[in-house]
Design a protein around this motif. Sequence first.
Motif, short mmCIF file in Angstrom:
data_model
loop_
_atom_site.label_atom_id
_atom_site.label_comp_id
_atom_site.label_asym_id
_atom_site.label_seq_id
_atom_site.Cartn_x
_atom_site.Cartn_y
_atom_site.Cartn_z
N GLN A 96 35.38 45.64 48.50
CA GLN A 96 36.34 45.07 47.32
C GLN A 96 37.19 45.57 46.87
O GLN A 96 37.61 45.11 45.85
N LEU A 97 37.69 46.91 47.32
CA LEU A 97 38.77 47.41 46.93
C LEU A 97 40.06 46.72 47.38
O LEU A 97 40.07 46.03 48.33
N PHE A 98 40.89 46.52 46.35
CA PHE A 98 42.19 45.82 46.63
C PHE A 98 43.51 46.34 46.04
O PHE A 98 44.47 45.81 46.47
N GLU A 99 43.48 47.31 45.28
CA GLU A 99 44.72 47.54 44.63
C GLU A 99 45.46 48.65 45.43
O GLU A 99 44.94 49.11 46.36
N GLU A 100 46.77 48.74 44.91
CA GLU A 100 47.75 49.64 45.75
C GLU A 100 47.09 51.10 45.57
O GLU A 100 47.48 52.02 46.31
N SER A 101 46.79 51.64 44.14
CA SER A 101 46.47 52.90 44.10
C SER A 101 45.17 52.89 43.42
O SER A 101 44.58 52.02 42.91
N ILE A 102 44.33 54.15 43.55
CA ILE A 102 43.13 54.32 42.94
C ILE A 102 43.15 53.91 41.64
O ILE A 102 42.09 53.31 41.24
N PHE A 103 44.16 54.51 40.87
CA PHE A 103 44.01 54.06 39.38
C PHE A 103 44.02 52.81 39.02
O PHE A 103 43.21 52.31 38.08
N ALA A 104 44.92 51.95 39.78
CA ALA A 104 44.90 50.47 39.52
C ALA A 104 43.57 49.92 39.70
O ALA A 104 43.06 48.83 39.11
#
Length: 289
Positions: A96-104
Motif C-alpha cells: 500500500q506504499l504509494f508516495e514518492e518519498s519515505i517521508f511523504a
Amino acid sequence: MPIEIKDISHIYMEKTPYEKKALNNVSLIINDGDFVAIAGHTGSGKSTLMQHLNGLLNPNKGKVFIDGIDINKKKDKQTLNARRSVGVVFQYPEQQLFEESIFADIAFGPRNFGLSESEVEQRVKEAMDFVELDYEEYKDKSPFLLSGGQMRRVAIAGIIALKPKYLVLDEPTAGLDPRLKQNLLQKVKKLHQKEHVTIIMVSHNMDDIALLANKVAVMNQGKLMIYDEPRKVFAHRDIIEQAGLLEPEVMQLLRKIKEYGLDVEVSALNKQEALNNILVALRKRGIKC
Ligand code: ADP
C-alpha cells in the motif's frame, strides 16, 4: 469498555451464488492494555474480523463499539475519532506504499489528521526511529527502492505515526526473514509495554503468541472457539487441533518427554518454564538437579 465486538456476523457477496459467511456471531471484549492474539487457519475469518475494528467492513449483524461508540451508527466526528483511534497494519502493508518519498508516505496519515507541518515532521521522525530507519538517510528516498523488509518497516511506521490507541497487526511478520521477524516482534512488545498501546495481532504462530499475548482468540470457520489467557487456551488441545493450529513448541517437546515416561507438567509458555517443569519431574524421581 474499550473495544467491544458484540455478536457480529459478516457475509461476503450476500444473496449471490458466491455468498460466504465469514463471521458467525462473534463477540469479544478487548480491554485497555491487552495484547490480544487472534489465531486460526487461513480462511477462518481473522482478517474479516480485523477489518471490522476500524469500520472498513460493516457487520451484517451485531455491533462494534470503540470506547463506547457504535462505529457503524453515525458518520459524525465522534465516530470518525473512534475509528481513527484504531490503527490497522494490513497483511503485506508494503503493497500500500504509494508516495514518492519515505517521508511523504509516513506523513500521509498525520497530514490527513490536520496536524501542523512541524508536528508531522516530529511524528515521522519518531515513527522512523521506532522501525530503526535513519531519518536523514532515508527520508527522501523512494520507498520502492527498499528491500521487502525495509518497505514493511516504512508501512508500519506510517501507522505508528498516527499514534493509535489500539494497534491492529494482521500477520505483521509474514514473509520476513527470522531476524527481521524477531526484531519486529520485539518492537511491538516494546510498544505494548512502554507506550501502553493495546495490541491486537493476527498470528498462527503459537510460540509468538505464548511469548507476547495475554489473551488469545481462536477462530475456526468464522466462529470464535475460545477467548482466554494463553495458558488456558493451550490446555484445550482439542480446540487447537480442530482449528488447525499447533501447540507451542515447548509444549510439544514436553509432551514427547512425557510419552517417554517422565511425569512432567506439559503446560509451559516458554523455555524457562519448560526447564522448570523438567527439573521438578526429575526431582520427584529422586534425581538431584
Ligand atoms: P483469514 O484472515 O483467517 O485467512 P479471511 O477473513 O480472509 O480469513 O476470510 C474468511 C472467509 O471469507 C474465507 O472463506 C475467504 O475466502 C472469504 N473472503 C474473504 N474476503 C473475501 C472477499 N473480499 N470476498 C469474498 N469472500 C471473501
